[in-house]
Design a protein around this motif. Structure first.
Motif, PDB file in Angstrom:
ATOM      1  N   LEU A 151     -20.318 -36.613  23.564  1.00 11.67           N
ATOM      2  CA  LEU A 151     -18.916 -37.401  23.334  1.00 11.67           C
ATOM      3  C   LEU A 151     -19.151 -38.878  22.641  1.00 11.67           C
ATOM      4  CD1 LEU A 151     -17.455 -36.190  26.708  1.00 11.67           C
ATOM      5  CD2 LEU A 151     -16.541 -35.544  24.524  1.00 11.67           C
ATOM      6  N   GLN A 152     -18.729 -39.030  21.521  1.00 10.55           N
ATOM      7  CA  GLN A 152     -18.975 -40.213  20.966  1.00 10.55           C
ATOM      8  C   GLN A 152     -17.251 -41.129  20.707  1.00 10.55           C
ATOM      9  OE1 GLN A 152     -21.784 -42.048  19.784  1.00 10.55           O
ATOM     10  NE2 GLN A 152     -19.943 -43.540  19.560  1.00 10.55           N
ATOM     11  N   GLU A 153     -17.640 -42.333  21.483  1.00 10.87           N
ATOM     12  CA  GLU A 153     -16.071 -43.012  21.150  1.00 10.87           C
ATOM     13  C   GLU A 153     -16.159 -43.327  19.801  1.00 10.87           C
ATOM     14  OE1 GLU A 153     -13.887 -46.772  23.413  1.00 10.87           O
ATOM     15  OE2 GLU A 153     -16.081 -46.642  23.551  1.00 10.87           O
ATOM     16  N   ILE A 154     -14.790 -42.965  19.355  1.00 18.80           N
ATOM     17  CA  ILE A 154     -14.516 -43.587  17.977  1.00 18.80           C
ATOM     18  C   ILE A 154     -14.291 -44.913  18.024  1.00 18.80           C
ATOM     19  CG2 ILE A 154     -13.053 -43.064  15.955  1.00 18.80           C
ATOM     20  CD1 ILE A 154     -12.678 -40.151  17.018  1.00 18.80           C
ATOM     21  N   GLY A 155     -14.776 -45.739  17.194  1.00 17.76           N
ATOM     22  CA  GLY A 155     -14.556 -47.134  16.825  1.00 17.76           C
ATOM     23  C   GLY A 155     -15.370 -47.985  18.004  1.00 17.76           C
ATOM     24  N   GLY A 156     -16.057 -47.429  18.613  1.00 21.66           N
ATOM     25  CA  GLY A 156     -16.843 -47.881  20.082  1.00 21.66           C
ATOM     26  C   GLY A 156     -18.195 -47.630  20.082  1.00 21.66           C
ATOM     27  N   PRO A 157     -19.228 -48.256  20.758  1.00 25.46           N
ATOM     28  CA  PRO A 157     -20.620 -47.930  21.061  1.00 25.46           C
ATOM     29  C   PRO A 157     -20.806 -46.868  21.969  1.00 25.46           C
ATOM     30  CG  PRO A 157     -19.929 -49.806  22.103  1.00 25.46           C
ATOM     31  CD  PRO A 157     -18.765 -49.276  21.737  1.00 25.46           C
ATOM     32  N   ASN A 158     -20.066 -46.400  22.471  1.00 21.32           N
ATOM     33  CA  ASN A 158     -20.128 -45.485  23.986  1.00 21.32           C
ATOM     34  C   ASN A 158     -20.401 -44.096  23.262  1.00 21.32           C
ATOM     35  OD1 ASN A 158     -19.926 -47.584  25.668  1.00 21.32           O
ATOM     36  ND2 ASN A 158     -17.749 -47.451  25.419  1.00 21.32           N
ATOM     37  N   ARG A 159     -21.515 -43.723  23.952  1.00 22.73           N
ATOM     38  CA  ARG A 159     -21.814 -42.229  23.590  1.00 22.73           C
ATOM     39  C   ARG A 159     -22.431 -41.463  24.915  1.00 22.73           C
ATOM     40  NH1 ARG A 159     -23.039 -39.083  19.294  1.00 22.73           N
ATOM     41  NH2 ARG A 159     -24.657 -37.294  19.730  1.00 22.73           N
ATOM     42  N   ILE A 160     -21.989 -40.138  25.364  1.00 15.47           N
ATOM     43  CA  ILE A 160     -22.388 -39.645  26.600  1.00 15.47           C
ATOM     44  C   ILE A 160     -22.914 -38.219  26.144  1.00 15.47           C
ATOM     45  CG2 ILE A 160     -21.259 -38.266  28.362  1.00 15.47           C
ATOM     46  CD1 ILE A 160     -19.685 -40.515  28.746  1.00 15.47           C
ATOM     47  N   GLU A 161     -24.073 -37.771  26.489  1.00 19.42           N
ATOM     48  CA  GLU A 161     -24.554 -36.619  26.150  1.00 19.42           C
ATOM     49  C   GLU A 161     -25.089 -35.767  27.670  1.00 19.42           C
ATOM     50  OE1 GLU A 161     -27.640 -36.422  23.138  1.00 19.42           O
ATOM     51  OE2 GLU A 161     -26.641 -38.121  22.056  1.00 19.42           O
ATOM     52  N   THR A 162     -24.791 -34.742  27.837  1.00 20.04           N
ATOM     53  CA  THR A 162     -25.445 -34.036  29.081  1.00 20.04           C
ATOM     54  C   THR A 162     -25.499 -32.543  28.714  1.00 20.04           C
ATOM     55  OG1 THR A 162     -24.651 -33.460  31.293  1.00 20.04           O
ATOM     56  CG2 THR A 162     -22.993 -33.639  29.647  1.00 20.04           C
ATOM     57  N   ASP A 163     -26.663 -31.941  29.052  1.00 17.94           N
ATOM     58  CA  ASP A 163     -26.991 -30.678  28.810  1.00 17.94           C
ATOM     59  C   ASP A 163     -27.743 -29.989  30.072  1.00 17.94           C
ATOM     60  OD1 ASP A 163     -27.854 -28.288  27.491  1.00 17.94           O
ATOM     61  OD2 ASP A 163     -29.365 -29.058  26.295  1.00 17.94           O
ATOM     62  N   GLN A 164     -26.927 -28.677  30.266  1.00 17.07           N
ATOM     63  CA  GLN A 164     -27.504 -28.080  31.409  1.00 17.07           C
ATOM     64  C   GLN A 164     -27.738 -26.487  31.322  1.00 17.07           C
ATOM     65  OE1 GLN A 164     -27.890 -29.658  34.589  1.00 17.07           O
ATOM     66  NE2 GLN A 164     -28.443 -27.831  35.593  1.00 17.07           N
ATOM     67  N   LEU A 165     -28.564 -25.915  31.912  1.00 21.28           N
ATOM     68  CA  LEU A 165     -29.086 -24.675  32.001  1.00 21.28           C
ATOM     69  C   LEU A 165     -28.682 -24.178  33.009  1.00 21.28           C
ATOM     70  CD1 LEU A 165     -30.444 -23.001  29.649  1.00 21.28           C
ATOM     71  CD2 LEU A 165     -32.420 -22.953  30.917  1.00 21.28           C
ATOM     72  N   ILE A 166     -27.790 -23.072  33.119  1.00 19.12           N
ATOM     73  CA  ILE A 166     -27.156 -22.675  34.434  1.00 19.12           C
ATOM     74  C   ILE A 166     -27.436 -20.946  34.488  1.00 19.12           C
ATOM     75  CG2 ILE A 166     -24.936 -22.249  35.878  1.00 19.12           C
ATOM     76  CD1 ILE A 166     -23.697 -24.660  34.031  1.00 19.12           C
ATOM     77  N   PRO A 167     -28.394 -20.635  35.594  1.00 20.60           N
ATOM     78  CA  PRO A 167     -28.372 -19.061  35.525  1.00 20.60           C
ATOM     79  C   PRO A 167     -27.462 -18.582  36.886  1.00 20.60           C
ATOM     80  CG  PRO A 167     -30.520 -20.466  36.640  1.00 20.60           C
ATOM     81  CD  PRO A 167     -29.241 -21.568  36.209  1.00 20.60           C
ATOM     82  N   ILE A 168     -27.002 -17.570  36.442  1.00 24.04           N
ATOM     83  CA  ILE A 168     -25.884 -16.829  37.285  1.00 24.04           C
ATOM     84  C   ILE A 168     -26.557 -15.454  37.679  1.00 24.04           C
ATOM     85  CG2 ILE A 168     -23.786 -16.606  38.031  1.00 24.04           C
ATOM     86  CD1 ILE A 168     -23.078 -18.826  36.058  1.00 24.04           C
TER      87      ILE A 168
END
Length: 256
Positions: A151-168
Protein backbone atom coordinates in the motif's frame (compact mmCIF):
# COMPACT_ATOMS: atom_id res chain seq x y z
CA UNK A 1 9.34 -11.73 5.37
CA UNK A 2 8.66 -15.21 3.90
CA UNK A 3 9.69 -15.79 0.27
CA UNK A 4 7.16 -15.84 -2.55
CA UNK A 5 5.95 -19.30 -3.46
CA UNK A 6 7.33 -20.21 -6.92
CA UNK A 7 4.83 -22.01 -9.13
CA UNK A 8 7.75 -23.92 -10.68
CA UNK A 9 8.23 -25.73 -7.34
CA UNK A 10 4.63 -26.94 -7.57
CA UNK A 11 5.19 -28.29 -11.08
CA UNK A 12 8.43 -30.03 -10.03
CA UNK A 13 6.77 -31.65 -7.01
CA UNK A 14 3.98 -32.97 -9.19
CA UNK A 15 6.38 -34.27 -11.81
CA UNK A 16 8.39 -36.18 -9.20
CA UNK A 17 5.22 -37.66 -7.74
CA UNK A 18 4.15 -39.00 -11.13
CA UNK A 19 7.26 -41.09 -11.75
CA UNK A 20 6.24 -44.67 -12.43
CA UNK A 21 2.53 -43.88 -12.03
CA UNK A 22 0.09 -46.04 -14.03
CA UNK A 23 -1.87 -42.97 -15.21
CA UNK A 24 -1.44 -39.21 -15.10
CA UNK A 25 -2.72 -36.00 -16.66
CA UNK A 26 -1.68 -32.37 -16.68
CA UNK A 27 -4.00 -29.41 -17.34
CA UNK A 28 -2.53 -25.96 -17.92
CA UNK A 29 -5.27 -23.33 -17.67
CA UNK A 30 -5.99 -19.63 -17.80
CA UNK A 31 -8.59 -18.02 -15.54
CA UNK A 32 -10.36 -14.72 -14.92
CA UNK A 33 -10.25 -14.16 -11.15
CA UNK A 34 -11.93 -11.56 -8.97
CA UNK A 35 -11.53 -10.77 -5.28
CA UNK A 36 -13.99 -9.70 -2.60
CA UNK A 37 -13.26 -9.18 1.08
CA UNK A 38 -11.66 -6.95 3.66
CA UNK A 39 -8.26 -6.09 5.16
CA UNK A 40 -7.01 -4.37 8.30
CA UNK A 41 -3.43 -3.68 9.45
CA UNK A 42 -3.06 -2.40 13.00
CA UNK A 43 -0.48 -2.15 15.79
CA UNK A 44 -0.62 -5.12 18.16
CA UNK A 45 -1.28 -2.78 21.09
CA UNK A 46 -3.43 0.32 21.25
CA UNK A 47 -4.79 0.48 17.69
CA UNK A 48 -8.28 -0.46 16.59
CA UNK A 49 -8.72 -2.90 13.70
CA UNK A 50 -11.03 -1.17 11.22
CA UNK A 51 -11.29 -3.15 7.99
CA UNK A 52 -11.20 -1.66 4.50
CA UNK A 53 -12.78 -3.60 1.66
CA UNK A 54 -10.67 -4.58 -1.33
CA UNK A 55 -13.20 -2.74 -3.47
CA UNK A 56 -12.47 0.46 -1.53
CA UNK A 57 -8.76 -0.19 -2.13
CA UNK A 58 -9.44 -0.16 -5.89
CA UNK A 59 -9.33 -3.91 -6.49
CA UNK A 60 -12.71 -4.29 -8.16
CA UNK A 61 -11.67 -5.74 -11.54
CA UNK A 62 -11.07 -9.37 -12.52
CA UNK A 63 -7.49 -10.23 -13.42
CA UNK A 64 -5.99 -12.98 -15.58
CA UNK A 65 -4.37 -15.90 -13.78
CA UNK A 66 -2.31 -18.78 -15.15
CA UNK A 67 -2.09 -22.12 -13.39
CA UNK A 68 -2.05 -25.87 -13.72
CA UNK A 69 -3.49 -29.12 -12.40
CA UNK A 70 -1.63 -32.41 -12.26
CA UNK A 71 -3.38 -35.66 -11.36
CA UNK A 72 -1.80 -39.07 -10.84
CA UNK A 73 -3.84 -42.25 -10.44
CA UNK A 74 -2.70 -45.29 -8.46
CA UNK A 75 -5.61 -47.69 -8.82
CA UNK A 76 -8.21 -46.36 -6.41
CA UNK A 77 -5.92 -43.60 -5.12
CA UNK A 78 -5.50 -40.20 -6.71
CA UNK A 79 -2.88 -37.52 -6.09
CA UNK A 80 -3.98 -34.06 -7.25
CA UNK A 81 -1.62 -31.06 -7.28
CA UNK A 82 -2.79 -27.65 -8.47
CA UNK A 83 -1.91 -23.99 -8.22
CA UNK A 84 -2.15 -20.53 -9.72
CA UNK A 85 -1.05 -16.97 -9.08
CA UNK A 86 -2.88 -13.67 -9.54
CA UNK A 87 -1.91 -10.01 -9.08
CA UNK A 88 -4.40 -7.20 -8.42
CA UNK A 89 -3.54 -3.52 -8.79
CA UNK A 90 -5.65 -0.42 -8.34
CA UNK A 91 -6.12 2.92 -6.61
CA UNK A 92 -8.59 3.54 -3.83
CA UNK A 93 -9.00 4.86 -0.29
CA UNK A 94 -8.50 3.34 3.16
CA UNK A 95 -11.57 3.63 5.40
CA UNK A 96 -9.64 2.66 8.55
CA UNK A 97 -6.19 3.70 9.72
CA UNK A 98 -3.40 1.29 8.74
CA UNK A 99 -0.36 0.96 11.06
CA UNK A 100 2.73 -1.12 10.37
CA UNK A 101 6.33 -0.91 11.69
CA UNK A 102 5.79 2.66 12.89
CA UNK A 103 4.29 3.74 9.56
CA UNK A 104 0.74 5.09 9.51
CA UNK A 105 -1.57 5.55 6.55
CA UNK A 106 -4.43 7.62 7.96
CA UNK A 107 -8.10 6.84 7.45
CA UNK A 108 -9.41 8.53 4.32
CA UNK A 109 -6.03 8.58 2.57
CA UNK A 110 -5.83 7.70 -1.12
CA UNK A 111 -3.60 4.71 -1.83
CA UNK A 112 -2.15 2.69 -4.68
CA UNK A 113 -2.70 -1.00 -3.91
CA UNK A 114 -0.74 -4.00 -5.17
CA UNK A 115 -1.96 -7.40 -3.97
CA UNK A 116 -0.38 -10.67 -5.06
CA UNK A 117 -1.82 -14.06 -4.13
CA UNK A 118 -0.29 -17.40 -5.03
CA UNK A 119 -1.92 -20.69 -4.12
CA UNK A 120 -0.69 -24.29 -4.22
CA UNK A 121 -2.81 -27.28 -3.19
CA UNK A 122 -2.08 -31.01 -2.90
CA UNK A 123 -4.71 -33.65 -2.10
CA UNK A 124 -4.65 -37.45 -1.83
CA UNK A 125 -8.04 -39.14 -2.09
CA UNK A 126 -9.16 -42.74 -2.04
CA UNK A 127 -12.14 -44.27 -3.86
CA UNK A 128 -15.15 -44.73 -1.61
CA UNK A 129 -17.92 -45.32 -4.15
CA UNK A 130 -16.67 -46.47 -7.58
CA UNK A 131 -20.02 -47.25 -9.23
CA UNK A 132 -19.58 -47.37 -12.99
CA UNK A 133 -19.93 -43.81 -14.24
CA UNK A 134 -19.91 -42.33 -10.69
CA UNK A 135 -16.72 -41.98 -8.66
CA UNK A 136 -16.54 -40.58 -5.11
CA UNK A 137 -13.26 -40.18 -3.24
CA UNK A 138 -12.37 -38.87 0.23
CA UNK A 139 -8.98 -37.92 1.61
CA UNK A 140 -6.63 -35.31 3.03
CA UNK A 141 -4.38 -32.58 1.73
CA UNK A 142 -2.89 -29.15 2.30
CA UNK A 143 -3.02 -25.70 0.74
CA UNK A 144 -0.34 -23.02 0.94
CA UNK A 145 -1.40 -19.41 0.34
CA UNK A 146 1.15 -16.64 -0.23
CA UNK A 147 -0.49 -13.29 0.62
CA UNK A 148 1.58 -10.24 -0.40
CA UNK A 149 0.13 -6.73 -0.08
CA UNK A 150 1.71 -3.32 -0.77
CA UNK A 151 0.00 0.00 0.00
CA UNK A 152 1.49 3.34 -1.11
CA UNK A 153 -0.10 6.56 0.11
CA UNK A 154 -0.76 8.75 -2.94
CA UNK A 155 0.84 12.16 -2.50
CA UNK A 156 2.54 11.04 0.73
CA UNK A 157 5.67 9.18 1.84
CA UNK A 158 3.96 6.33 3.71
CA UNK A 159 4.29 2.82 2.33
CA UNK A 160 3.29 -0.48 3.93
CA UNK A 161 4.39 -3.93 2.74
CA UNK A 162 3.55 -7.27 4.33
CA UNK A 163 3.98 -10.80 3.01
CA UNK A 164 2.82 -14.01 4.68
CA UNK A 165 2.99 -17.69 3.74
CA UNK A 166 0.00 -19.55 5.23
CA UNK A 167 -0.15 -23.38 5.15
CA UNK A 168 -3.57 -24.92 5.90
CA UNK A 169 -4.33 -28.67 6.17
CA UNK A 170 -7.42 -29.95 4.36
CA UNK A 171 -10.10 -32.58 4.50
CA UNK A 172 -10.77 -33.32 0.83
CA UNK A 173 -13.39 -34.88 -1.41
CA UNK A 174 -13.82 -35.45 -5.15
CA UNK A 175 -16.82 -36.49 -7.21
CA UNK A 176 -16.69 -37.42 -10.89
CA UNK A 177 -19.43 -38.48 -13.28
CA UNK A 178 -18.95 -39.67 -16.85
CA UNK A 179 -21.71 -39.52 -19.45
CA UNK A 180 -20.59 -40.56 -22.91
CA UNK A 181 -17.79 -38.20 -24.06
CA UNK A 182 -18.47 -35.71 -21.25
CA UNK A 183 -16.95 -35.88 -17.77
CA UNK A 184 -18.18 -33.73 -14.88
CA UNK A 185 -15.99 -33.32 -11.81
CA UNK A 186 -16.13 -31.49 -8.48
CA UNK A 187 -13.35 -31.08 -5.88
CA UNK A 188 -13.61 -29.52 -2.44
CA UNK A 189 -11.29 -29.14 0.54
CA UNK A 190 -11.39 -27.14 3.73
CA UNK A 191 -10.28 -26.85 7.35
CA UNK A 192 -8.81 -24.38 9.85
CA UNK A 193 -5.57 -24.15 11.83
CA UNK A 194 -3.92 -22.09 14.56
CA UNK A 195 -0.14 -21.91 15.15
CA UNK A 196 2.59 -19.40 16.11
CA UNK A 197 0.53 -16.24 15.86
CA UNK A 198 -1.42 -17.41 12.79
CA UNK A 199 -5.09 -18.35 12.75
CA UNK A 200 -6.54 -19.34 9.39
CA UNK A 201 -9.49 -21.20 7.88
CA UNK A 202 -10.41 -21.83 4.28
CA UNK A 203 -12.65 -23.67 1.87
CA UNK A 204 -11.49 -24.35 -1.67
CA UNK A 205 -13.85 -25.78 -4.28
CA UNK A 206 -14.12 -26.22 -8.01
CA UNK A 207 -16.35 -27.80 -10.63
CA UNK A 208 -15.56 -28.50 -14.28
CA UNK A 209 -16.70 -30.28 -17.40
CA UNK A 210 -14.42 -31.82 -20.01
CA UNK A 211 -14.83 -33.25 -23.50
CA UNK A 212 -12.46 -34.65 -26.11
CA UNK A 213 -10.76 -31.95 -28.19
CA UNK A 214 -10.04 -33.40 -31.67
CA UNK A 215 -8.01 -36.24 -30.19
CA UNK A 216 -5.34 -33.88 -28.84
CA UNK A 217 -6.58 -33.91 -25.27
CA UNK A 218 -9.66 -32.88 -23.32
CA UNK A 219 -11.02 -29.35 -23.34
CA UNK A 220 -11.77 -28.38 -19.73
CA UNK A 221 -14.06 -25.52 -18.65
CA UNK A 222 -14.77 -24.85 -15.00
CA UNK A 223 -15.32 -22.53 -12.06
CA UNK A 224 -13.11 -22.16 -8.97
CA UNK A 225 -13.80 -20.48 -5.65
CA UNK A 226 -11.61 -20.13 -2.57
CA UNK A 227 -12.53 -18.42 0.71
CA UNK A 228 -9.81 -17.57 3.23
CA UNK A 229 -10.18 -16.05 6.69
CA UNK A 230 -6.79 -15.32 8.28
CA UNK A 231 -5.34 -13.36 11.18
CA UNK A 232 -1.58 -13.23 11.66
CA UNK A 233 1.21 -11.18 13.21
CA UNK A 234 3.93 -9.53 11.14
CA UNK A 235 6.56 -7.78 13.30
CA UNK A 236 4.55 -5.50 15.61
CA UNK A 237 1.32 -5.51 13.59
CA UNK A 238 -1.85 -7.60 13.50
CA UNK A 239 -3.10 -8.35 9.97
CA UNK A 240 -6.70 -9.46 9.64
CA UNK A 241 -8.13 -10.40 6.26
CA UNK A 242 -10.98 -12.39 4.81
CA UNK A 243 -11.38 -12.74 1.08
CA UNK A 244 -13.01 -14.76 -1.69
CA UNK A 245 -11.18 -15.55 -4.93
CA UNK A 246 -13.43 -16.87 -7.67
CA UNK A 247 -13.67 -17.08 -11.42
CA UNK A 248 -14.05 -19.19 -14.53
CA UNK A 249 -11.18 -21.01 -16.18
CA UNK A 250 -10.43 -23.00 -19.34
CA UNK A 251 -7.62 -25.35 -20.18
CA UNK A 252 -6.49 -28.42 -22.10
CA UNK A 253 -5.99 -31.71 -20.25
CA UNK A 254 -3.24 -33.94 -21.62
CA UNK A 255 -3.03 -37.55 -20.47
CA UNK A 256 0.01 -39.81 -20.36
Amino acid sequence: MPPRLPLSALVLAGALASCGAPSASVTPFIASVGINGELSIAQSMGSENIKTTFKDLGLDENEAAVGGILRVGFGGTELSVSGYGVDFQGQGRVTGEFNFEGITIPAGADVATDLGIQMARAMVTWDVIPLGALDLGLGIGATVVDFDVKLQEIGGPNRIETDQLIPIPLLAARLAWTWGPVEMRADVGGLGIRYEGVEAAMIDAGINASVDFFGIGDLVVGFKTMRVDAQYEDDDADIDTDFDLEGFYAGLRLGF
